[in-house]
Design an enzyme around this catalytic site. Sequence first.
Site, PDB file in Angstrom:
ATOM      1  N   ASP A  11       0.645  -1.358   0.084  1.00 43.00           N
ATOM      2  CA  ASP A  11      -0.223  -0.046  -0.295  1.00 43.00           C
ATOM      3  C   ASP A  11       0.836   1.457   0.235  1.00 43.00           C
ATOM      4  OD1 ASP A  11      -2.069   1.760   1.429  1.00 43.00           O
ATOM      5  OD2 ASP A  11      -3.546   0.059   0.697  1.00 43.00           O
ATOM      6  N   ARG A  59      -5.375  16.266   3.469  1.00 44.31           N
ATOM      7  CA  ARG A  59      -4.590  15.009   3.313  1.00 44.31           C
ATOM      8  C   ARG A  59      -3.404  15.429   3.285  1.00 44.31           C
ATOM      9  NH1 ARG A  59      -3.816   8.238   1.921  1.00 44.31           N
ATOM     10  NH2 ARG A  59      -3.567   7.709   4.306  1.00 44.31           N
ATOM     11  N   LYS A  88      -4.317  -1.392  -6.326  1.00 45.58           N
ATOM     12  CA  LYS A  88      -4.996  -0.769  -6.007  1.00 45.58           C
ATOM     13  C   LYS A  88      -4.735   1.092  -6.441  1.00 45.58           C
ATOM     14  CE  LYS A  88      -6.482   0.655  -1.168  1.00 45.58           C
ATOM     15  NZ  LYS A  88      -5.649   0.164   0.079  1.00 45.58           N
ATOM     16  N   ASP A 147      -5.991   4.309  -5.680  1.00 45.71           N
ATOM     17  CA  ASP A 147      -6.830   5.339  -4.115  1.00 45.71           C
ATOM     18  C   ASP A 147      -6.746   6.380  -4.351  1.00 45.71           C
ATOM     19  OD1 ASP A 147      -7.637   5.774  -1.844  1.00 45.71           O
ATOM     20  OD2 ASP A 147      -5.918   5.643  -0.835  1.00 45.71           O
ATOM     21  N   ASP A 181     -12.598   1.983   4.818  1.00 42.74           N
ATOM     22  CA  ASP A 181     -11.587   1.169   5.613  1.00 42.74           C
ATOM     23  C   ASP A 181     -11.999   0.901   6.752  1.00 42.74           C
ATOM     24  OD1 ASP A 181      -9.588   2.168   3.627  1.00 42.74           O
ATOM     25  OD2 ASP A 181     -10.326   4.445   5.118  1.00 42.74           O
TER      26      ASP A 181
HETATM   27  C1  DGJ Z   1      -6.757   5.610   2.201  1.00 42.34           C
HETATM   28  C2  DGJ Z   1      -7.355   4.161   1.932  1.00 42.34           C
HETATM   29  O1  DGJ Z   1      -8.789   3.615   2.137  1.00 42.34           O
HETATM   30  C3  DGJ Z   1      -6.517   3.285   2.587  1.00 42.34           C
HETATM   31  O2  DGJ Z   1      -6.835   1.709   2.213  1.00 42.34           O
HETATM   32  C4  DGJ Z   1      -5.078   2.985   2.274  1.00 42.34           C
HETATM   33  O3  DGJ Z   1      -4.990   2.859   0.668  1.00 42.34           O
HETATM   34  C5  DGJ Z   1      -4.454   4.489   2.886  1.00 42.34           C
HETATM   35  N1  DGJ Z   1      -5.680   5.360   2.069  1.00 42.34           N
HETATM   36  C6  DGJ Z   1      -3.316   4.593   2.640  1.00 42.34           C
HETATM   37  O4  DGJ Z   1      -3.200   6.510   2.347  1.00 42.34           O
END
Ligand code: DGJ
Length: 733
Positions: free
Chosen positions: A372, A449, A482, A484, A554
């Site tokens: 990640d 963020r 993934k 994001d 999450d």
């Molecule tokens: C938000 C995601 O929902 C998490 O699973 C993870 O990937 C974080 N970002 C990483 O910054």
Amino acid sequence: MSIKVNEQEKVFHLQTPDSSYIFRVYGKSRLLHLYYGKKINDHAHLEDSLRWFGAGGASIDAEFAHLGSKSVSFDILPQEYGFFGSPDLRKPAFHAQYADGSRITCPVYEGYRITPSKPRLEGLPSVYTENDSECDTLEIFMKDEVTGLRLTYLYSVFNDRDVITRTVIAHNEGKQNIDIKAIMSLMIDFKDDDFDLIHLEGNWARERHVERVPLSRMGANVYSRRGLSAHDHSPFLALARKNADEEHGDVYGFSFVYSGNFEAGVESDRYNQARVYMGINSFDFNWRLEPGQSFTAPEAVAVFSSKGLGGMSRTFHKLYKSRLCRGKFRDKVERPVLINNWEGTRFAFTEEKILDMAKIAKRVGVELFVLDDGWFGKRDEADSSLGDWYPHKEKLPDGVAGLAKKINDLGLDFGLWFEPEMVSPDSDLYRAHPDWALHVEGRGMSQGRNQYVLDLTRKEVQDYIVKFMTENLESAPIVYVKWDYNRHLTEVGSASVPPERQAEVSHRYMLGLYSVLERLRARFPDILFEGCSGGGGRFDAGMLYYFDQYWTSDMTDVVERQFIQEGTSMVMPAITMGSHVSICPNVHIKRVSPLRARGYCAMCGQFGYELDITKCSEEELDEIAEQSVFYKSIREIIHSGEMYRVRSPKGRDGAAWEYISEDGKSVAFAVFNILAYPSNYPRRLRMTALDPDARYRLRGTDEVYDGAMLMYSGLAIQPMDDFDGQMFIFDKE
Ligand code: DGJ
């Protein structure tokens, strides 16, 4: 043929297996909506109950004035599509401003065309067909003679599903610019408002909770103004008749195949008639159509179910998993059990740590390791390096390729996290291209963020994303991505867009993103893409066109997850729902729950782990190993067939979800508890949709159950502790 046209009366009757949708041309050239609901055979007498005239006589259409002032009132007649500037004073589906300053749109019916199959929408995600016999498409041509605006309404009507998709295309055939201020993709006028409204509300870590409220004269709407479909509301709503429940009664579901600002709602008029609408949010939206230009609104999907909310959801599930999701993984129900290091390590990992995790993960049956956030640039916190997509030298001394090889050598596949749409102010990319972030000259830029959003309206930014993604994905054996996305759009502006088109930026952003995703999907058809947005924000039908699955939330606590997965399942099939087991106490909510319950809940989606597996005890590792074996033996049941929500989580009782495999031969029944009852005894839970004449063996035992008994008396569930869960697998004999 699912579309019947009565040429004489100019009536269009759209039929799916269980529904009818009927409208007609009335007067010389207006479209009157007559009916949407359970299938009927004939349109005769549908107009008997129409209110042709109501109080507030200002709304008589000039075209009908000759009939006498009390003959026809546009404002109360059900319209097929409503226009600002007409005597229909309800919420318009369409609102434009013309070069002379006028805002009146008054198109007239010009004709129609029916074609087999369904067109793809240029640059937009949409439901598709694989052969012409699946559906027919009706195009209705409307034209405003004064301005030259042509509107085409598209209806794709499925032969074997209760689905009608809709969109509208605007084309400027005039000589002056047209500014579209609102263009809904779908509008339906019902003749009453005797409905409950169901929608999905949420926030970070509590996405998509189901809310059901009676519709009132105040109306209701769901929306996003955040630049993405977001956590707050999903681009979905349903209208349910008051007597409709999970398996019975009429329900209308509406889902928007779009990932940006949207609005969807219901307005109830002075005669208690409901108008439903769904489209791009007209808030901060304006689209300029120069002569010769066209604009296509994103697609809205309407589902009718006479079998309650469950029937509606199953129609969405089948449609989306087979005719919205695409590519190699669409039909691959056996996707890998993965482990993701995020909750286990956050940014604080080394290659050694990752390999330690991977070794143990392999031992307990995990198939894919996902690295990640934190593997690139100099990212040790969420405060730098987005945009600098090259390996973090201290953490990955041999680069991504080196780590991926070592993971592969352990017998695991390798996947990687990206947040491609973002840039950190502290990054080489931002220092080189400060203008590549969305911003408005002379204004400050707010951070979310600690990051900015890249300006995806710009072709060079799109190309940059495709380039670095391609380089990374080609540099190592990466089988999973993934993707994001962790903040909302603010200071929405782009230097690449002229001043008069600045209100197009939010939508142009989405078009840019869709284009990038399309290019990457075409380039990397063998990579499994999982979407994510601060958990499950932006988990919408638009994204499912590009992402095979989506990180649902999450929040991985077993109780909260039941609400999240229940709400998500209103529209999204389990095969698309990323769902992992994490540690206890839960990092966000501090709840302690049994590992088996967390496991069973995660198995109702795309299963995986999200923890530091090196910290698990030997007993936990044994249980995880058993879970992996068990999940692999049932994943086909969960993901191939149909889902029934037998019980919703409520009070002390947890959810009960039943999954019937595509061939009908196996059934997985997941049952959860929230709080234990004192002095409890086994309670019976009635299963559903089984074969009443068949016998079902409980897997792993010699117990055989009568299908009718399981449905009409129910399966006895032994009392469970707080937050516990069980999974029963039955095989038809
Ligand atoms: C938000 C995601 O929902 C998490 O699973 C993870 O990937 C974080 N970002 C990483 O910054």
